[in-house]
Design an enzyme around this catalytic site. Structure first.
Site, mmCIF file in Angstrom:
data_model
loop_
_atom_site.group_PDB
_atom_site.id
_atom_site.type_symbol
_atom_site.label_atom_id
_atom_site.label_comp_id
_atom_site.label_asym_id
_atom_site.label_seq_id
_atom_site.Cartn_x
_atom_site.Cartn_y
_atom_site.Cartn_z
ATOM 1 N N ASP A 106 0.813 -1.345 -0.112
ATOM 2 C CA ASP A 106 0.009 -0.050 0.084
ATOM 3 C C ASP A 106 0.778 1.153 -0.047
ATOM 4 O O ASP A 106 1.299 1.803 -1.022
ATOM 5 C CB ASP A 106 -0.843 -0.117 1.244
ATOM 6 C CG ASP A 106 -1.820 0.977 1.369
ATOM 7 O OD1 ASP A 106 -2.467 1.627 0.327
ATOM 8 O OD2 ASP A 106 -2.472 1.302 2.574
ATOM 9 N N ASP A 162 -6.862 -9.239 6.469
ATOM 10 C CA ASP A 162 -7.532 -8.863 7.454
ATOM 11 C C ASP A 162 -8.270 -7.701 7.596
ATOM 12 O O ASP A 162 -7.687 -6.691 7.104
ATOM 13 C CB ASP A 162 -7.142 -9.421 8.758
ATOM 14 C CG ASP A 162 -5.922 -8.578 9.375
ATOM 15 O OD1 ASP A 162 -5.056 -8.053 8.463
ATOM 16 O OD2 ASP A 162 -5.971 -8.130 10.479
HETATM 17 P P1 IMP Z 1 2.078 -0.599 3.654
HETATM 18 O O1 IMP Z 1 3.347 -0.384 4.583
HETATM 19 O O2 IMP Z 1 1.477 0.612 3.667
HETATM 20 O O3 IMP Z 1 2.753 -1.000 2.222
HETATM 21 O O4 IMP Z 1 1.718 -1.592 4.389
HETATM 22 C C1 IMP Z 1 1.089 -2.920 3.887
HETATM 23 C C2 IMP Z 1 0.454 -3.722 4.862
HETATM 24 O O5 IMP Z 1 -0.518 -3.047 5.445
HETATM 25 C C3 IMP Z 1 0.067 -5.016 4.449
HETATM 26 O O6 IMP Z 1 1.029 -6.103 4.579
HETATM 27 C C4 IMP Z 1 -1.267 -5.237 5.044
HETATM 28 O O7 IMP Z 1 -0.984 -5.905 6.158
HETATM 29 C C5 IMP Z 1 -1.850 -4.084 5.314
HETATM 30 N N1 IMP Z 1 -2.633 -3.450 4.355
HETATM 31 C C6 IMP Z 1 -2.652 -2.426 3.216
HETATM 32 N N2 IMP Z 1 -3.844 -2.511 2.590
HETATM 33 C C7 IMP Z 1 -4.427 -3.481 3.205
HETATM 34 C C8 IMP Z 1 -6.125 -3.755 2.871
HETATM 35 O O8 IMP Z 1 -6.546 -3.351 1.808
HETATM 36 N N3 IMP Z 1 -6.466 -4.640 3.350
HETATM 37 C C9 IMP Z 1 -6.003 -5.461 4.613
HETATM 38 N N4 IMP Z 1 -4.522 -5.284 4.887
HETATM 39 C C10 IMP Z 1 -4.183 -3.887 4.211
#
Ligand code: IMP
Ligand code: MG
Length: 183
Positions: A106, A162
């Site tokens: 994300d 989740d």
């Molecule tokens: P980032 O550091 O923002 O890239 O975080 C990624 C992490 O956030 C992923 O490994 C998920 O655990 C969580 N995450 C991000 N988007 C979603 C979503 O749409 N559904 C569930 N978990 C999410």
């Protein structure tokens, strides 16, 4: 599935069959790219577990597995930007071909941190394989070698993903209704 958890979904984004087909393709690409090598898959707990189990079985090469846990969103749907190692690897990664397996990227903050951290341990290589890529809110650039699907800025659950530890056991990926966050 007759299950009231289904009522929390807006729609199904990827069916069990679509996931299986795409994971088979990813496994074939990885098998080709790593021919003659051994892979150390590092799964990011806990969301990547189900994807990793299927991905590992779609790769026709020696695959070792290990896990890391980093701080995540908790019960909120937006990133705090704070990354902490909650569980470190059990194995040494020096001179290994590391394939990081993630459920979804994300903001990119988690993997940006993990990549730097793992590079300092002198592996032979590091690549990222993510099931889902959600680029709209990217804050840190991460090189994605293998991507299952790119999706819009939906909050998705199922197949390991989740919301507040719920829905991980859906065999498909669905979009959560905004009402479900507020419950
Ligand atoms: P980032 O550091 O923002 O890239 O975080 C990624 C992490 O956030 C992923 O490994 C998920 O655990 C969580 N995450 C991000 N988007 C979603 C979503 O749409 N559904 C569930 N978990 C999410
Ligand atoms: Mg995760």
């Amino acid at each position: 599935m007759s299950n009231n958890m289904m009522d929390d979904l807006e729609k199904i984004l990827f069916s069990e069959e679509e996931l299986a087909n795409r994971i088979k393709e990813l496994g074939e690409a990885i098998t080709k790219d790593y021919a003659g090598k051994e892979i150390l898959m590092i799964g990011v707990l806990r969301g990547a577990v189900i994807f990793m189990a299927d991905l590992a079985r779609s790769i026709n090469l020696p695959v070792a597995i290990d896990f890391m846990a980093v701080s995540s969103y908790g019960a909120s749907t937006s990133s705090s930007g704070v990354v902490r190692i909650l569980k470190d690897l059990d194995e040494d990664v020096e001179n290994k071909h590391v394939l990081i397996v993630e459920d979804i990227i994300d903001s990119g903050l988690t993997l940006n941190y993990l990549m730097d951290n793992l590079w300092s341990r002198k592996p032979a290589s590091i690549k990222i394989c993510t099931l889902l890529n959600k680029p709209d809110r990217r804050k840190a650039d991460v090189p994605i070698a293998y991507n299952g699907f790119t999706i819009p800025d939906y909050f998705v659950v199922g197949y390991g993903l989740d919301f507040a530890e719920k829905y991980r056991n859906f065999p498909f990926i669905g979009v959560l209704k905004p009402e479900a966050y507020e419950k």
